[in-house]
Enzyme design. Structure first.
Site, PDB file in Angstrom:
ATOM      1  N   ASP A  10     108.587  24.204 -17.181  1.00 22.37           N
ATOM      2  CA  ASP A  10     108.159  22.982 -17.868  1.00 22.37           C
ATOM      3  C   ASP A  10     106.632  22.875 -17.805  1.00 22.37           C
ATOM      4  O   ASP A  10     106.070  22.167 -16.968  1.00 22.37           O
ATOM      5  CB  ASP A  10     108.825  21.752 -17.255  1.00 22.37           C
ATOM      6  CG  ASP A  10     108.721  20.544 -18.177  1.00 22.37           C
ATOM      7  OD1 ASP A  10     108.151  20.670 -19.282  1.00 22.37           O
ATOM      8  OD2 ASP A  10     109.201  19.475 -17.784  1.00 22.37           O
TER       9      ASP A  10
ATOM     10  N   GLU B  54     108.991   4.279 -16.033  1.00 24.00           N
ATOM     11  CA  GLU B  54     109.299   3.324 -14.978  1.00 24.00           C
ATOM     12  C   GLU B  54     108.310   2.167 -14.966  1.00 24.00           C
ATOM     13  O   GLU B  54     107.108   2.367 -15.019  1.00 24.00           O
ATOM     14  CB  GLU B  54     109.242   4.079 -13.641  1.00 24.00           C
ATOM     15  CG  GLU B  54     109.708   3.313 -12.433  1.00 24.00           C
ATOM     16  CD  GLU B  54     109.744   4.205 -11.184  1.00 24.00           C
ATOM     17  OE1 GLU B  54     110.676   5.024 -11.046  1.00 24.00           O
ATOM     18  OE2 GLU B  54     108.825   4.099 -10.359  1.00 24.00           O
TER      19      GLU B  54
ATOM     20  N   ASN C 101     102.233  21.074 -13.532  1.00 22.29           N
ATOM     21  CA  ASN C 101     102.694  22.460 -13.719  1.00 22.29           C
ATOM     22  C   ASN C 101     101.713  23.145 -14.666  1.00 22.29           C
ATOM     23  O   ASN C 101     101.892  23.065 -15.888  1.00 22.29           O
ATOM     24  CB  ASN C 101     104.076  22.495 -14.403  1.00 22.29           C
ATOM     25  CG  ASN C 101     105.233  22.307 -13.440  1.00 22.29           C
ATOM     26  OD1 ASN C 101     105.045  22.079 -12.260  1.00 22.29           O
ATOM     27  ND2 ASN C 101     106.442  22.406 -13.959  1.00 22.29           N
TER      28      ASN C 101
ATOM     29  N   SER D 274     106.547   5.049  -5.377  1.00 16.92           N
ATOM     30  CA  SER D 274     105.638   6.094  -5.828  1.00 16.92           C
ATOM     31  C   SER D 274     104.259   5.782  -5.259  1.00 16.92           C
ATOM     32  O   SER D 274     104.014   4.668  -4.808  1.00 16.92           O
ATOM     33  CB  SER D 274     105.565   6.105  -7.355  1.00 16.92           C
ATOM     34  OG  SER D 274     106.823   6.413  -7.896  1.00 16.92           O
TER      35      SER D 274
ATOM     36  N   HIS E 191     102.862  16.746  -5.507  1.00 20.09           N
ATOM     37  CA  HIS E 191     103.187  16.170  -6.823  1.00 20.09           C
ATOM     38  C   HIS E 191     104.370  15.223  -6.814  1.00 20.09           C
ATOM     39  O   HIS E 191     104.644  14.576  -7.821  1.00 20.09           O
ATOM     40  CB  HIS E 191     103.438  17.279  -7.841  1.00 20.09           C
ATOM     41  CG  HIS E 191     104.858  17.808  -7.846  1.00 20.09           C
ATOM     42  ND1 HIS E 191     105.479  18.297  -6.739  1.00 20.09           N
ATOM     43  CD2 HIS E 191     105.760  17.911  -8.852  1.00 20.09           C
ATOM     44  CE1 HIS E 191     106.704  18.687  -7.058  1.00 20.09           C
ATOM     45  NE2 HIS E 191     106.907  18.459  -8.332  1.00 20.09           N
TER      46      HIS E 191
ATOM     47  N   GLY F 228     110.429  15.959  -4.233  1.00 18.76           N
ATOM     48  CA  GLY F 228     111.171  17.204  -4.053  1.00 18.76           C
ATOM     49  C   GLY F 228     112.617  16.888  -3.711  1.00 18.76           C
ATOM     50  O   GLY F 228     112.911  15.970  -2.937  1.00 18.76           O
TER      51      GLY F 228
ATOM     52  N   LYS G 133     115.870   6.440 -17.927  1.00 15.34           N
ATOM     53  CA  LYS G 133     116.058   7.879 -17.656  1.00 15.34           C
ATOM     54  C   LYS G 133     116.893   8.546 -18.729  1.00 15.34           C
ATOM     55  O   LYS G 133     117.569   7.887 -19.501  1.00 15.34           O
ATOM     56  CB  LYS G 133     116.771   8.053 -16.304  1.00 15.34           C
ATOM     57  CG  LYS G 133     115.902   7.724 -15.121  1.00 15.34           C
ATOM     58  CD  LYS G 133     116.579   8.091 -13.823  1.00 15.34           C
ATOM     59  CE  LYS G 133     116.524   9.558 -13.550  1.00 15.34           C
ATOM     60  NZ  LYS G 133     115.245  10.029 -13.026  1.00 15.34           N
TER      61      LYS G 133
END
Lengths: 486, 140
Positions: A100, A211, A335, A390, A409, A412, A485
């Site tokens: 991605d 969000e 990424n 976050s 980032h 995970g 989502k």
């Protein structure tokens, strides 16, 4: 599943662990993993450490094969891996960027308080759900011709601004100003374009989201103010998405190209997914031109979605976009591979910095960050899971020195999707979140358990490490109020 | 005829995979495709109302299964096609030709539970031993 990783680690300090070169013949540099002692136990449960070792085999790698504390098992490179290779004699690896390409995060501040939006959250989340196409197989509402798609790939977010979507001022606060140079649509396959065309302006599925958040803690009030965050209870918005099928196809295509090229360049690697080619070879240059195009697609995507978020807020709350003060704080790619100059032994060296599941974290004063952040450093956006929180952070001098200006980032994953579903069987995730004051709207509500908090590591632990290690500095913590989502 | 397992799901922390079984390569490849679509939706709800010719080439058997399943990612992303029946007519180490049967996504009937975005080479294997076993992990 995979066996536990039992390799020896040398403790550098409380938050850094070295895998010495002697671990495996062929390592050009040592591995350095950022983690607390406690986190190491979880990290050792899979073979991510072996992937840190494998990355150390890449020709031209400088210093060390790095891993951020949110490291987990990826393909070739671990997620959370950072590696810098010399441009003059090193390689570029699509696996060091990931499928991605330019998966990343955009964050907006608002003039709103949580108390103002909470009574309207149901309506707001529903409206956002329809404004931002999401889910498996979702098609966007942007209908572009092939010619227009090529323009998107070159111009990035500026293409959208020219179409009247979003604001020109958004571009200044976006990594690469929303358009990476060197993008060449001619290096992107017809298949990649065909996949990308209907998906422009869609958030996608998996862990991607939009969000609505509330600031719950401010660690650095002065820095926060520069970013437009004045007080606890202020509403912010985060969008996490990437380059959809287009980026995945670019990665797939160039893994093939480079898989064939490695023997020609006499490169031997412990894992096929590390396929690579010299940065300056035709294959390397073609990949970088295609990667930049995919990155620009992703920036256009996040830019458009942020625009629809603004429109939706204005419509639902019956206020003008200006009075809502919905400014972009920043937009990061986590990424990506970047050509950057870094100082090694007093000399400026051109490097290809691979960040796969890692965020650039440049310090105050760095020429590549927007003027508005020159004093505080580059904003770093670190999303957690949908049930917790976050973080907002900034880059540091230490990061530039120790990690090529990189930090973590996200959280995970901790559990596989199947394991998450089994362990949460019978639990109504949406209701449980609602009880915590978080409204969720997803295309596949049945799949929500896969994205529950239990499936993820605690992002607070991750940013504790990066903060203590000094590679980014925590500025604020936000909690979700409403989540859309796929 | 006894019930023979066509495939099993491989759990991976961040992603998902399948191991497909077959008495020969053709069967294993067909079952891999069936397993692929069963990750996305309920294959029994897919109607075989249209057919497509699929032809892929690669340098070896592993590359071939990557290309074969990659074709379905493409057809799903670009044309929203789901398939349930896979008739493999030709299959060598480097070439595969098949006719596949399925239909376009109809959200009234198909629940899409997972988006598959790439076929990886991570732990990829096609092994012939008492039949064929093909292991593939997807990026989702």
């Amino acid at each position: 599943m995979s066996p536990r990783w039992e390799g020896k680690l040398r403790r550098i300090d409380d938050y850094r662990w070295e895998i010495p070169r002697s671990y495996k013949a062929g390592m050009r540099v040592p591995g350095i993993v950022y983690a607390s002692e406690e986190m190491l136990e979880t990290i050792r449960e899979e073979q991510a450490m072996e992937q840190v070792v494998n990355v150390a085999f890449l020709p031209g790698i400088e210093c060390c094969s790095l891993a951020m504390p949110d490291i987990h098992w990826g393909y070739g490179f671990p997620i959370g891996g950072v590696a810098a290779t010399r441009v003059k004699d090193g390689v570029v690896s699509p696996g060091g960027v990931g499928f991605d390409i330019n998966c990343g995060v955009r964050m907006l501040r608002t003039n709103l308080t949580a108390d103002e939006v909470k009574p309207r959250m149901e309506e707001l989340v529903n409206a956002l759900f329809y404004a931002i196409p999401s889910g498996v197989g979702a098609e966007g509402k942007l209908r572009v011709s092939e010619k227009e798609l090529d323009q998107v790939l070159v111009k990035g977010a500026r293409w959208a601004v020219e179409k009247g979507l979003g604001l020109a001022e958004d571009l200044a606060v976006c990594e690469e100003e929303g358009a990476m140079k060197g993008a060449d649509p001619g290096k992107v396959s017809a298949r990649a374009k065909a996949r990308g065309k209907p998906q422009l302006g869609t958030v996608g599925s998996g862990n991607h989201f939009a969000e609505v958040q509330e600031v719950v803690e401010i660690f650095e009030p002065d820095m926060a103010k520069v970013m437009g965050i004045q007080h606890v209870g202020q509403v912010t918005v985060m969008v996490h998405s990437g380059s959809r099928g287009l980026g995945h196809q670019v990665c797939t295509d160039y893994l093939e190209v480079m898989g064939r090229a490695i023997s020609r360049y006499g490169i031997s690697l412990p894992d096929r997914q590390l396929a690579c080619a010299p940065v300056e070879s035709p294959e390397g240059q073609d990949y970088l031109a295609a990667m930049a195009a995919a990155a620009n697609y992703a920036w256009t995507n996040r830019h458009c979605m942020a625009h629809w978020v603004r429109e939706t807020f204005a419509r639902v709350l019956g206020r003008s976009e200006v009075s809502l003060g919905m400014r972009v704080i920043y937009d990061v790619a986590h990424n990506i591979a970047k050509m950057e100059k870094h100082v090694i032994d007093g000399e400026r060296v051109s490097l290809c910095v691979h960040r796969k599941g890692a965020t650039r974290a440049f310090p105050p004063g760095h020429p590549d960050i927007p003027d508005v952040y020159k004093k505080i450093g580059q904003p770093v956006l670190i999303p957690g899971d949908m049930g917790r929180y976050s973080f907002l952070a900034v880059g540091t001098e230490r990061a530039l020195k120790d990690t090529w200006g990189s930090t973590c980032h996200g959280a995970g994953r901790r559990l596989s999707r199947g394991a998450a579903k089994r362990s949460l069987k019978g639990v109504n995730i949406a209701q449980r979140l609602r009880d915590k004051g978080i409204l969720v709207r997803a295309t596949s509500m049945g799949e929500l358990a896969e994205e529950a908090s239990e499936a993820y590591k605690d992002v607070a632990q991750v940013v504790e490490v990066t903060h203590q290690a000094g590679i980014s500095r925590n500025v604020a913590r936000m909690r979700p109020l409403g989540v859309v989502k796929g | 005829m006894g019930v023979k397992k066509r495939f099993a799901v491989i759990e991976h922390t961040a992603d998902i995979g399948i191991v497909a079984y077959g008495s020969d390569l053709k069967e294993a490849f067909a079952n891999a495709a069936y397993g692929f679509f069963s990750l996305i939706t309920e294959p029994r709800r897919i109607r075989a109302s249209l057919e497509r010719e699929v032809e892929v080439r690669a340098e070896d058997l592993e590359g071939l299964i990557v290309a074969w399943l990659g074709e379905f990612i493409y057809l799903f992303d670009v044309e929203q096609l789901l398939f349930k029946k896979f008739v493999i007519e030709e299959l060598s180490e480097t070439h595969l030709k098949a006719t596949v049967h399925g239909e376009k996504v109809d959200l009234q009937r198909h629940r899409l539970k997972l988006g598959i975005k790439a076929v990886t080479r991570h732990q990829l294997s096609v092994v012939a031993r008492d039949g064929v076993e093909a292991r593939v992990i997807f990026d989702i």
